[in-house]
Design an enzyme around this catalytic site. Structure first.
Site, PDB file in Angstrom:
ATOM      1  N   SER A 266       0.862  -1.194   0.000  1.00  0.00           N
ATOM      2  CA  SER A 266       0.000   0.000   0.000  1.00  0.00           C
ATOM      3  C   SER A 266       0.888   1.232   0.000  1.00  0.00           C
ATOM      4  CB  SER A 266      -0.862  -0.003   1.263  1.00  0.00           C
ATOM      5  OG  SER A 266      -0.045   0.343   2.383  1.00  0.00           O
ATOM      6  N   ASP A 267       0.299   2.393  -0.292  1.00  0.00           N
ATOM      7  CA  ASP A 267       1.050   3.608  -0.054  1.00  0.00           C
ATOM      8  C   ASP A 267       0.945   3.914   1.441  1.00  0.00           C
ATOM      9  OD1 ASP A 267       1.472   6.615  -2.071  1.00  0.00           O
ATOM     10  OD2 ASP A 267       2.455   5.967  -0.229  1.00  0.00           O
ATOM     11  N   TRP A 268       1.670   4.916   1.890  1.00  0.00           N
ATOM     12  CA  TRP A 268       1.768   5.215   3.319  1.00  0.00           C
ATOM     13  C   TRP A 268       0.378   5.362   3.940  1.00  0.00           C
ATOM     14  CZ3 TRP A 268       6.502   6.401   6.067  1.00  0.00           C
ATOM     15  CH2 TRP A 268       6.294   6.766   7.392  1.00  0.00           C
ATOM     16  N   ALA A 269      -0.021   4.379   4.727  1.00  0.00           N
ATOM     17  CA  ALA A 269      -1.298   4.406   5.455  1.00  0.00           C
ATOM     18  C   ALA A 269      -2.500   4.471   4.520  1.00  0.00           C
ATOM     19  CB  ALA A 269      -1.348   5.563   6.444  1.00  0.00           C
ATOM     20  N   SER A 270      -2.321   4.089   3.255  1.00  0.00           N
ATOM     21  CA  SER A 270      -3.469   4.190   2.329  1.00  0.00           C
ATOM     22  C   SER A 270      -4.527   3.150   2.661  1.00  0.00           C
ATOM     23  CB  SER A 270      -3.008   4.053   0.875  1.00  0.00           C
ATOM     24  OG  SER A 270      -2.522   2.759   0.621  1.00  0.00           O
TER      25      SER A 270
END
Ligand code: GLC
Length: 714
Positions: A266-270
């Protein structure tokens, strides 16, 4: 024993917590080091991201010392039950200590092999500092310079994007991924992140499957074909859902249809952000949606760490689903040799060679947009004054997305100019010019170094106005009033709209943020040591109001050629602006001139069956340097399907070749167009070639007029 057998054996010994641990990535700094070590000891971490905030390019991400990286790795190998190595990731976007031009500028080289060599250097430098995984290349096609992250991508064209995707992945991952000087690459941000409304970051995009496949998917397909280790899902909403929660996009399209065999992060905390996007009610549902979509690793929000055990124990997530993700992650760890060489070991670095490569990249990235009266190149015999807000700048020239760049290696434009032209007059400080007014009055020309800081582009740095900053426009008008020819050097990340400013500048060199050697390349080009050869990878609009504007648009019912010609009946789409861009895709001047002659194609007709059997249209032309200095030309080949089941672009780049020619030298250039080049995804998402007539254009940019017609029979 092959990798999958090793994984199977390991899986049989792993507890549920240890399996989930492999899916969990967290950042680590001195404050949380002991907590992270404790989690590592319990097998609850699979990867460490060497960053402490979600918008790395804007924040100074402290470097994690190699001995700390090795200490964390030792904890995993020696103090956890199974000793599975950690995977250390960092945003190594276009440089490490030695910094290349921003990726958008690297696309402007139209020189894939040079870019690949540049990324090999980056991989060696980063691996030498203990980094094993980079969150690059960013492959988001973008047609909108309001979006600050267009600087990080490959430009507006799918074909150019596929070529850059291939060489950046191969540059990072090397010929043998298990070697010690490689980085696992990450194709991001899957998918359509460059198409958000208004260029607003983290926003919304609506993309039909037709356009998604024919434009935005192509660079990702190329990265997968090149063996990219990982893919990162994007932050935004696409067609009402989020990529991190879309089983169609991740599992069905990326993994099943395209055959991606690495892992998805995932992207950062996505994953957690699915809550704020209104797609998940809480963190547990966010975890469930993401893992079911096919997102294998959770970057930095611990949704998987906190909820997957309960989801598996309650049967909401099958053990098969969990094993699929663990297997993919372990596969990459084995493939990149982490079990053989888990620790960072010193690799000899040839820094001077890396700098030479970086210089070649910045030389070939810069685009000469205007050269009225052939004022360039300058000679040291001329009386020249150099002024401007970025004349003494260093950090901005490295670009927004640089975490470990060595600023001391950067030469200012002022120093680089002085080195070539010792008698040049330099203003004493950026916005000043009065201090050298007497010299300006005697000067033959004035160099004005304009641009933007690194914080004006990159993540979360969108602009509603992409015109030249007002204070800089006012500045050049004042200098212009002194009656001397101005040479504009533009050190911006994104394309800017220069229609108002252009008349005040006799020459315009678009220098982008070209990394370590920006200053030297500017000086080399202005004084003719280097003949500029860059070509625009993105359309330059006249004004913000034209955006989005891109070359590969389909013909419309009445403004069918607005990008290419202004119709004289006024139907040119705007009352208050011309319809054509200021500078089109593929455009860039040289100090010499090139001619294209004897354009021909063999055969001129093929059947679909012949194309499927591998036959190609072979296009050739004679390219000659008809000027008086050696130069590099990017010869481009464009295709236009005259009638199809779907509206096809007026021009589609289907080939380019960069050639260096001495004065009067002539070389034969050829392009091969086969099934792959003629095919497109139709309304049923089928990859097809349709019979019909096609226009072929070969020339120096998308306005190429040398045309041929080929036909495809059923
Ligand atoms: C950032 C970016 C992504 C980057 C990641 C890790 O928010 O969107 O491109 O790789 O987080 O820093």
């Amino acid at each position: 024993m092959d990798i999958l057998s090793k994984i199977k054996t390991l899986l049989n010994t792993m507890s549920l917590k240890e399996k989930i641990g492999q899916l969990n990535q967290e950042s680590c700094d001195m404050e949380n080091m002991e907590l992270i070590k404790e989690r590592i000891r319990h097998g609850q971490l699979g990867s460490v991201i060497l960053a402490t905030s979600a918008t790395s390019g804007n924040d100074e991400q402290r470097k994690t010392p190699t001995d700390i990286i090795n200490e964390l790795q030792r904890t995993a190998l020696k103090e956890s039950p199974l000793g599975i190595p950690l995977l250390f990731g960092r945003d190594v976007i276009h440089g490490h200590k030695t910094v290349l031009p921003i990726p958008l500028a690297l696309s402007a080289t139209f020189h894939p092999e040079l870019v690949k060599t540049g990324y090999r250097c980056i991989a060696q430098e980063a691996a030498n500092d203990g980094i094993q995984w980079t969150f690059a290349p960013m492959l988001d096609i973008s047609r909108d310079p309001r979006w600050g992250r267009c600087i990080e991508g490959v430009g507006e064209d799918p074909y150019l994007g596929t070529k850059m995707a291939e060489v950046i992945v191969k540059g990072f991952q090397g010929d043998n991924p298990a070697d010690k000087d490689t980085l696992a690459a990450c194709a991001k941000h899957y998918i359509g992140y460059g198409a958000m409304d208004g260029g607003r970051d983290y926003g919304q995009a609506e993309i039909s499957d037709y356009t998604l496949r024919n434009i935005y998917l192509r660079p990702f397909q190329s990265a997968i074909k090149s063996g990219v280790a990982t893919v990162m899902t994007a932050f935004h909403e696409l067609n009402g859902t989020a990529p991190s929660a879309s089983r169609y996009l991740v599992h069905d399209l990326l993994k099943e249809e395209l055959g991606f065999d690495g892992f998805v992060v995932s992207d950062w905390a996505s994953i957690e952000q699915l809550i704020s996007q209104g797609i998940a009610r809480d963190r547990q549902q966010a975890a469930e949606l993401a893992i079911k979509a096919g997102v294998d690793m959770d970057m930095s929000c611990r949704c998987y760490a906190d909820y997957l055990e309960e989801l598996v124990n309650t049967g909401r997530i099958s053990m098969e689903t969990l094993h699929e993700s663990v297997t993919r992650i372990l596969y990459i760890k084995y493939k990149f040799g982490l079990f053989e060489h888990p620790y960072s070991t010193h690799i000899p670095i040839n820094s001077s060679r890396h700098r030479e490569i970086a210089k070649s990249c910045s030389d070939e990235s810069m685009v000469l947009l205007k050269n009225q009266n052939h004022i360039l190149p300058l000679s040291p015999q001329k009386r020249i004054v150099a002024i401007g807000p970025l004349l003494y700048e260093k950090r901005a020239l490295l670009g927004n997305w640089v975490l470990d760049g060595d600023e001391e290696q950067v030469s200012t434009v002022a120093n680089a100019l002085k080195k070539i032209h010792p008698n040049i007059i330099l203003t004493s400080s950026p916005y000043l010019w009065e201090d050298c007014l007497p010299d300006i009055r005697k000067a033959d020309a004035v160099i004005v170094v304009l641009g933007e800081s690194k914080k004006m582009s990159g993540e979360a740095n969108s602009l509603a106005h992409v015109e030249l900053p007002p204070e800089q426009f006012a500045y050049i008008k004042r200098i212009h009033a002194l009656g001397k020819p101005l040479i504009g050097v533009m050190c911006f990340g994104r394309p800017i709209a220069m229609e108002e400013a252009e008349p005040y500048l006799e020459a315009i060199l678009y220098a982008w943020h070209c990394g370590t050697c920006t200053g030297e390349s500017i000086a080399s080009i202005l004084y003719g040591e280097v003949n500029p050869s860059g070509k625009l990878p993105m359309t330059f609009p006249r004004c913000t109001g034209q955006i989005p504007i891109y070359y590969n648009h389909p013909a419309s019912s009445r403004h069918e050629y607005f990008y290419y010609t202004e119709t004289d009946n006024g139907a040119n789409t705007y009352h208050d602006c011309r319809s054509t861009p200021l500078y089109p895709f593929g455009y860039g001047l040289s100090y010499t001139q090139f001619s294209y002659r004897n354009l021909s194609v063999e055969p001129s007709c093929l059947s679909i069956k012949e194309l499927l059997a591998g036959k190609t249209f072979r296009i050739s032309a004679a390219l000659q340097n008809i000027g008086n200095c050696t130069g590099k030309e990017v010869a481009q080949c464009y295709l236009h399907a005259r009638a199809s089941s779907m509206a096809r672009p007026l021009r589609e780049l289907k080939g380019f070749v960069k050639k260096e020619l001495a004065p009067l030298e002539e070389q034969q250039i050829t392009f091969q167009l086969g099934y792959k080049e003629l095919a497109f995804y139709n309304a049923q998402s089928k990859w097809v070639v349709e019979p019909g007539l096609f226009d072929l254009y070969v020339g120096t940019d998308c306005y190429a007029s040398n045309a041929l017609v080929i036909s495809v029979k059923p």
